[in-house]
Scaffold this active site. Sequence first.
Site, PDB file in Angstrom:
ATOM      1  N   THR A   1       0.413  -1.103  -0.058  1.00 20.19           N
ATOM      2  CA  THR A   1      -0.312  -0.171  -0.355  1.00 20.19           C
ATOM      3  C   THR A   1       1.376   1.062  -0.234  1.00 20.19           C
ATOM      4  O   THR A   1       0.341   2.291  -0.871  1.00 20.19           O
ATOM      5  CB  THR A   1      -0.787  -0.113   1.313  1.00 20.19           C
ATOM      6  OG1 THR A   1      -1.759  -1.477   1.045  1.00 20.19           O
ATOM      7  CG2 THR A   1      -1.502   1.594   1.081  1.00 20.19           C
TER       8      THR A   1
ATOM      9  N   TYR B   1       5.446 -11.794   4.584  1.00 17.51           N
ATOM     10  CA  TYR B   1       4.074 -11.782   4.793  1.00 17.51           C
ATOM     11  C   TYR B   1       3.350 -12.293   3.109  1.00 17.51           C
ATOM     12  O   TYR B   1       4.533 -13.000   2.155  1.00 17.51           O
ATOM     13  CB  TYR B   1       4.133 -10.495   4.357  1.00 17.51           C
ATOM     14  CG  TYR B   1       2.611  -9.691   3.610  1.00 17.51           C
ATOM     15  CD1 TYR B   1       1.703  -9.998   3.125  1.00 17.51           C
ATOM     16  CD2 TYR B   1       3.769  -8.058   2.208  1.00 17.51           C
ATOM     17  CE1 TYR B   1       1.134  -9.634   2.427  1.00 17.51           C
ATOM     18  CE2 TYR B   1       2.429  -7.797   1.830  1.00 17.51           C
ATOM     19  CZ  TYR B   1       1.410  -8.614   1.822  1.00 17.51           C
ATOM     20  OH  TYR B   1       0.566  -7.182   0.774  1.00 17.51           O
TER      21      TYR B   1
ATOM     22  N   LYS C   1       1.855 -11.719   8.596  1.00 23.03           N
ATOM     23  CA  LYS C   1       0.954 -11.495   7.550  1.00 23.03           C
ATOM     24  C   LYS C   1       0.457 -12.228   6.425  1.00 23.03           C
ATOM     25  O   LYS C   1       1.173 -12.328   5.731  1.00 23.03           O
ATOM     26  CB  LYS C   1       1.156 -10.357   7.240  1.00 23.03           C
ATOM     27  CG  LYS C   1      -0.146  -9.237   6.338  1.00 23.03           C
ATOM     28  CD  LYS C   1       0.488  -8.327   5.747  1.00 23.03           C
ATOM     29  CE  LYS C   1      -0.551  -7.121   4.562  1.00 23.03           C
ATOM     30  NZ  LYS C   1      -0.338  -6.570   3.982  1.00 23.03           N
TER      31      LYS C   1
ATOM     32  N   ILE D   1      -2.790  -6.181   9.578  1.00 23.35           N
ATOM     33  CA  ILE D   1      -1.569  -5.263   8.565  1.00 23.35           C
ATOM     34  C   ILE D   1      -2.964  -4.713   7.497  1.00 23.35           C
ATOM     35  O   ILE D   1      -3.290  -5.581   6.564  1.00 23.35           O
ATOM     36  CB  ILE D   1      -0.855  -5.238   8.373  1.00 23.35           C
ATOM     37  CG1 ILE D   1      -0.260  -6.048   9.370  1.00 23.35           C
ATOM     38  CG2 ILE D   1       0.037  -4.587   7.612  1.00 23.35           C
ATOM     39  CD1 ILE D   1       1.815  -6.243   9.108  1.00 23.35           C
TER      40      ILE D   1
END
Length: 291
Positions: free
Chosen positions: A44, A132, A160, A202
Amino acid sequence: MFKGSMVAIVTPFKKGKIDEKAFEKLIEWHIKEGTHGIVPCGTTGEASTLDYEEHYKVIEITVKVVNKRIPVIAGTGSNSTDEAIMITKKAEKLGADAALLVTPYYNKPTQEGLYRHYKEIADKTGIPLILYNVPGRTSVNILPQTVARLAEHPRIVGIKEATGDMKQVSELIRLCGDKITVLSGDDFTNLTLLALGGKGAISVTANICPKDMAELFNAWEKGDIEHARKLHYKLEPLNKAMFIETNPIPVKTALAMMGKIKEEFRLPLCEMSQTNKEKLAEVLRSAGLIK
């Protein structure tokens, strides 16, 4: 240490450069609204189009403004193990509390390759690491059995999970137990993941409604499941709107509509279509985020 609503914060731009003032104000707003952690330089945050100096600058600003009030988890992943080590060491030097490392993309390593990649990074750096897993972007899925092996390393503390696959998340938590903290990387699954034993998220959507997202996790932790459920359904239209085009296009557009940042991207990302922009504005108005 890493739980609750941790925002995958955007990187504001102005005339092609990082808009440092807007970024600082965003961070302060998040802390005021109750966000539990800041995650700069992730998907992001458009990390893939930041050069090294910009990447480090974003981490530096975040650490400085946060000033130890909440955790800073810096995105430091790469599909090159050596590069990931280099960026993680720099994040550590800049004062980040932990590093978030995406699975290597494009080169599509095996499960053994993934294990060796993360173990090498953990062996050669000194801060907590959060894996992640986002196969929709990387084309590689780190399996629960591999995560369980990595969870034996004292510096690998979390993951994540952005597969959206609750069967996989359930197996992951069953295999790892308390050895690793599981965080949602898909806002649609935040509440479900908590029910399975996850500890937080997250979040993309937290960029635009930090107070409500933080309150959802606070309610769950207090045992107020009904309030957490109500917030989940309140946030659902926003979660959907954040992905009507490629992330982070909708969330940055929303923040621009809210007057928080300039509506500016780096190619190959570009502005939203007018049709989708109108749909987004309608959702934001319904949520009371714009007039």
